[in-house]
Design a protein around this motif. Sequence first.
Motif, PDB file in Angstrom:
ATOM      1  N   PRO A  95      -8.008  73.730  -2.080  1.00  0.00           N
ATOM      2  CA  PRO A  95      -9.132  74.488  -1.533  1.00  0.00           C
ATOM      3  C   PRO A  95     -10.380  73.629  -1.402  1.00  0.00           C
ATOM      4  CG  PRO A  95      -8.897  74.959  -3.861  1.00  0.00           C
ATOM      5  CD  PRO A  95      -7.765  74.035  -3.505  1.00  0.00           C
ATOM      6  N   PHE A  96     -11.351  74.120  -0.650  1.00  0.00           N
ATOM      7  CA  PHE A  96     -12.642  73.449  -0.581  1.00  0.00           C
ATOM      8  C   PHE A  96     -13.715  74.474  -0.247  1.00  0.00           C
ATOM      9  CE2 PHE A  96     -11.024  73.214   3.744  1.00  0.00           C
ATOM     10  CZ  PHE A  96     -12.131  73.501   4.535  1.00  0.00           C
ATOM     11  N   GLN A  97     -14.938  74.117  -0.580  1.00  0.00           N
ATOM     12  CA  GLN A  97     -16.085  74.985  -0.328  1.00  0.00           C
ATOM     13  C   GLN A  97     -16.811  74.522   0.927  1.00  0.00           C
ATOM     14  OE1 GLN A  97     -18.952  75.113  -3.511  1.00  0.00           O
ATOM     15  NE2 GLN A  97     -20.424  76.349  -2.365  1.00  0.00           N
ATOM     16  N   ILE A  98     -17.203  75.482   1.757  1.00  0.00           N
ATOM     17  CA  ILE A  98     -17.975  75.155   2.954  1.00  0.00           C
ATOM     18  C   ILE A  98     -19.308  74.523   2.554  1.00  0.00           C
ATOM     19  CG2 ILE A  98     -19.142  76.099   4.982  1.00  0.00           C
ATOM     20  CD1 ILE A  98     -16.177  76.217   5.272  1.00  0.00           C
ATOM     21  N   GLN A  99     -19.626  73.408   3.199  1.00  0.00           N
ATOM     22  CA  GLN A  99     -20.885  72.708   2.999  1.00  0.00           C
ATOM     23  C   GLN A  99     -21.668  72.704   4.311  1.00  0.00           C
ATOM     24  OE1 GLN A  99     -21.764  71.786   0.005  1.00  0.00           O
ATOM     25  NE2 GLN A  99     -19.765  72.154  -0.963  1.00  0.00           N
ATOM     26  N   PRO A 100     -22.967  72.380   4.273  1.00  0.00           N
ATOM     27  CA  PRO A 100     -23.743  72.390   5.524  1.00  0.00           C
ATOM     28  C   PRO A 100     -23.143  71.506   6.608  1.00  0.00           C
ATOM     29  CG  PRO A 100     -25.215  72.269   3.642  1.00  0.00           C
ATOM     30  CD  PRO A 100     -23.822  72.139   3.093  1.00  0.00           C
ATOM     31  N   GLU A 101     -22.466  70.437   6.225  1.00  0.00           N
ATOM     32  CA  GLU A 101     -21.913  69.517   7.210  1.00  0.00           C
ATOM     33  C   GLU A 101     -20.480  69.870   7.630  1.00  0.00           C
ATOM     34  OE1 GLU A 101     -21.047  67.786   3.121  1.00  0.00           O
ATOM     35  OE2 GLU A 101     -22.717  68.813   4.124  1.00  0.00           O
ATOM     36  N   THR A 102     -19.884  70.910   7.039  1.00  0.00           N
ATOM     37  CA  THR A 102     -18.506  71.265   7.357  1.00  0.00           C
ATOM     38  C   THR A 102     -18.408  71.770   8.788  1.00  0.00           C
ATOM     39  OG1 THR A 102     -18.113  71.900   5.053  1.00  0.00           O
ATOM     40  CG2 THR A 102     -16.505  72.630   6.686  1.00  0.00           C
ATOM     41  N   SER A 103     -17.446  71.245   9.541  1.00  0.00           N
ATOM     42  CA  SER A 103     -17.293  71.638  10.940  1.00  0.00           C
ATOM     43  C   SER A 103     -16.291  72.776  11.077  1.00  0.00           C
ATOM     44  CB  SER A 103     -16.807  70.448  11.770  1.00  0.00           C
ATOM     45  OG  SER A 103     -15.476  70.086  11.400  1.00  0.00           O
ATOM     46  N   ALA A 104     -16.402  73.507  12.191  1.00  0.00           N
ATOM     47  CA  ALA A 104     -15.448  74.576  12.478  1.00  0.00           C
ATOM     48  C   ALA A 104     -14.051  74.027  12.728  1.00  0.00           C
ATOM     49  CB  ALA A 104     -15.925  75.386  13.682  1.00  0.00           C
ATOM     50  N   SER A 105     -13.949  72.800  13.233  1.00  0.00           N
ATOM     51  CA  SER A 105     -12.626  72.214  13.454  1.00  0.00           C
ATOM     52  C   SER A 105     -11.914  71.944  12.137  1.00  0.00           C
ATOM     53  CB  SER A 105     -12.752  70.917  14.260  1.00  0.00           C
ATOM     54  OG  SER A 105     -13.537  69.959  13.559  1.00  0.00           O
ATOM     55  N   GLU A 106     -12.665  71.682  11.092  1.00  0.00           N
ATOM     56  CA  GLU A 106     -12.067  71.444   9.780  1.00  0.00           C
ATOM     57  C   GLU A 106     -11.760  72.747   9.057  1.00  0.00           C
ATOM     58  OE1 GLU A 106     -13.176  69.377   5.450  1.00  0.00           O
ATOM     59  OE2 GLU A 106     -14.647  69.434   7.069  1.00  0.00           O
ATOM     60  N   ALA A 107     -12.695  73.693   9.092  1.00  0.00           N
ATOM     61  CA  ALA A 107     -12.575  74.884   8.257  1.00  0.00           C
ATOM     62  C   ALA A 107     -12.183  76.141   9.009  1.00  0.00           C
ATOM     63  CB  ALA A 107     -13.906  75.136   7.546  1.00  0.00           C
ATOM     64  N   GLY A 108     -12.312  76.143  10.345  1.00  0.00           N
ATOM     65  CA  GLY A 108     -12.161  77.367  11.106  1.00  0.00           C
ATOM     66  C   GLY A 108     -13.517  77.963  11.419  1.00  0.00           C
ATOM     67  N   ASP A 109     -13.578  78.768  12.480  1.00  0.00           N
ATOM     68  CA  ASP A 109     -14.880  79.273  12.922  1.00  0.00           C
ATOM     69  C   ASP A 109     -15.466  80.321  11.983  1.00  0.00           C
ATOM     70  OD1 ASP A 109     -13.068  81.311  13.578  1.00  0.00           O
ATOM     71  OD2 ASP A 109     -13.159  80.888  15.719  1.00  0.00           O
ATOM     72  N   GLN A 117     -24.199  83.054   7.472  1.00  0.00           N
ATOM     73  CA  GLN A 117     -24.753  84.402   7.461  1.00  0.00           C
ATOM     74  C   GLN A 117     -24.860  85.004   6.069  1.00  0.00           C
ATOM     75  OE1 GLN A 117     -22.245  86.643  10.144  1.00  0.00           O
ATOM     76  NE2 GLN A 117     -23.306  85.887  11.959  1.00  0.00           N
ATOM     77  N   ALA A 118     -23.876  84.737   5.215  1.00  0.00           N
ATOM     78  CA  ALA A 118     -23.805  85.444   3.937  1.00  0.00           C
ATOM     79  C   ALA A 118     -24.653  84.799   2.856  1.00  0.00           C
ATOM     80  CB  ALA A 118     -22.354  85.555   3.473  1.00  0.00           C
ATOM     81  N   GLY A 119     -24.920  83.506   2.970  1.00  0.00           N
ATOM     82  CA  GLY A 119     -25.745  82.849   1.966  1.00  0.00           C
ATOM     83  C   GLY A 119     -25.113  82.828   0.590  1.00  0.00           C
ATOM     84  N   CYS A 120     -23.792  82.721   0.539  1.00  0.00           N
ATOM     85  CA  CYS A 120     -23.085  82.622  -0.735  1.00  0.00           C
ATOM     86  C   CYS A 120     -21.935  81.633  -0.562  1.00  0.00           C
ATOM     87  CB  CYS A 120     -22.571  83.994  -1.190  1.00  0.00           C
ATOM     88  SG  CYS A 120     -21.235  84.671  -0.195  1.00  0.00           S
ATOM     89  N   PRO A 121     -21.330  81.158  -1.654  1.00  0.00           N
ATOM     90  CA  PRO A 121     -20.226  80.215  -1.518  1.00  0.00           C
ATOM     91  C   PRO A 121     -19.067  80.809  -0.716  1.00  0.00           C
ATOM     92  CG  PRO A 121     -21.015  80.268  -3.776  1.00  0.00           C
ATOM     93  CD  PRO A 121     -21.685  81.402  -3.068  1.00  0.00           C
ATOM     94  N   VAL A 122     -18.501  79.983   0.157  1.00  0.00           N
ATOM     95  CA  VAL A 122     -17.314  80.352   0.931  1.00  0.00           C
ATOM     96  C   VAL A 122     -16.231  79.323   0.633  1.00  0.00           C
ATOM     97  CG1 VAL A 122     -16.325  80.702   3.221  1.00  0.00           C
ATOM     98  CG2 VAL A 122     -18.679  81.444   2.755  1.00  0.00           C
ATOM     99  N   VAL A 123     -15.096  79.785   0.129  1.00  0.00           N
ATOM    100  CA  VAL A 123     -13.998  78.911  -0.261  1.00  0.00           C
ATOM    101  C   VAL A 123     -12.844  79.111   0.707  1.00  0.00           C
ATOM    102  CG1 VAL A 123     -12.268  78.425  -2.046  1.00  0.00           C
ATOM    103  CG2 VAL A 123     -14.661  78.837  -2.685  1.00  0.00           C
ATOM    104  N   VAL A 124     -12.338  78.015   1.234  1.00  0.00           N
ATOM    105  CA  VAL A 124     -11.267  78.047   2.222  1.00  0.00           C
ATOM    106  C   VAL A 124      -9.965  77.593   1.583  1.00  0.00           C
ATOM    107  CG1 VAL A 124     -10.497  77.201   4.476  1.00  0.00           C
ATOM    108  CG2 VAL A 124     -12.941  77.524   4.030  1.00  0.00           C
TER     109      VAL A 124
END
Length: 331
Positions: A95-109, A117-124
Amino acid sequence: MTGWVDRLWYGKGRPLWPLYPFAWLYRLISEQRRRAGWQAMSAPIPVPVVVVGNITAGGTGKSPLTAMLAQLLKDESWRPVILTRGYGGKSGHYPFQIQPETSASEAGDEPVMLSDQAGCPVVVDPDRCRGALWALDQGLGNILLCDDGLQHYRLPRDIEIAVFDGQRGLGNGAQIPVGPLRERPDRLSSVDFVVTNGGWLSELDHPHQHTMTLVPTALRHLASGRGVPLDEIRGKPVTAVAGIGNPGRFFDTLRNLGATVSERALPDHHQFRPEDLQCNGDQWLVMTAKDAVKCREMAPDNAWVLEVSAQLPQAFSAAFLAAVNTADQTH
């Protein structure tokens, strides 16, 4: 979803009826997966787990609802973490956590959009159980929101929320591929809440059905991030591009704001190319927040994003928070 899918799945008839043997097979496989998932369920998660999902294919508004729930929980001093599969992403590790530099191609849109939008940790992580335990091991929060996880049965859950498009409902009532159903409607008897996006569904007999409205909140220039009042779009001809589950809803929203709309509907989770973002003359090109995270590097200077937020009645918020507190007492 595209127009032809709407006609085949969400019209009055069942034009794909010759495919019923495959629908029966799909039903058999889905029921077997459900039983196997419950049997293979991981050890209990030591914090409340909320699953947001649906029993129909296509977009219903799950992600805006998830973002709204995250804000509601933060307002009550919870520290929510959003778990997501990361559909469309191509990361080499989980798993990994979305960071400001994370792209949609890496994590999904959707994960990138939810992080914005949510302002909380997002784990993929496609394995939501592994992602859940990793998030807790990292100390990221004390309650988990699983976006689009109703059929991920291995993940223990305390609260289930099924989301429907209020315009489409159950469609023609048949299972994939004849209709849009992932599971039979009687699956709803085990969920805690039913949320209908944009209308009340009388065919859903559930004691806790609530109507959600997606409310436009801002127009944002994609390249600069500059916002303008929603009235700026009134009377303006725009090209609207949407690679989401129900693009018609997005186009209707723009028309309700007073725009003259030229529609460009693309498949859900579409991988955008520069040629998808061309429009005539000095028209604005307007897109959803979900599509915008994939277009930041290629969008022309006339690209704008329509931001929306989910609104639900106070009765839902109160009942949801009460269910969360009850779940918390069991952990």
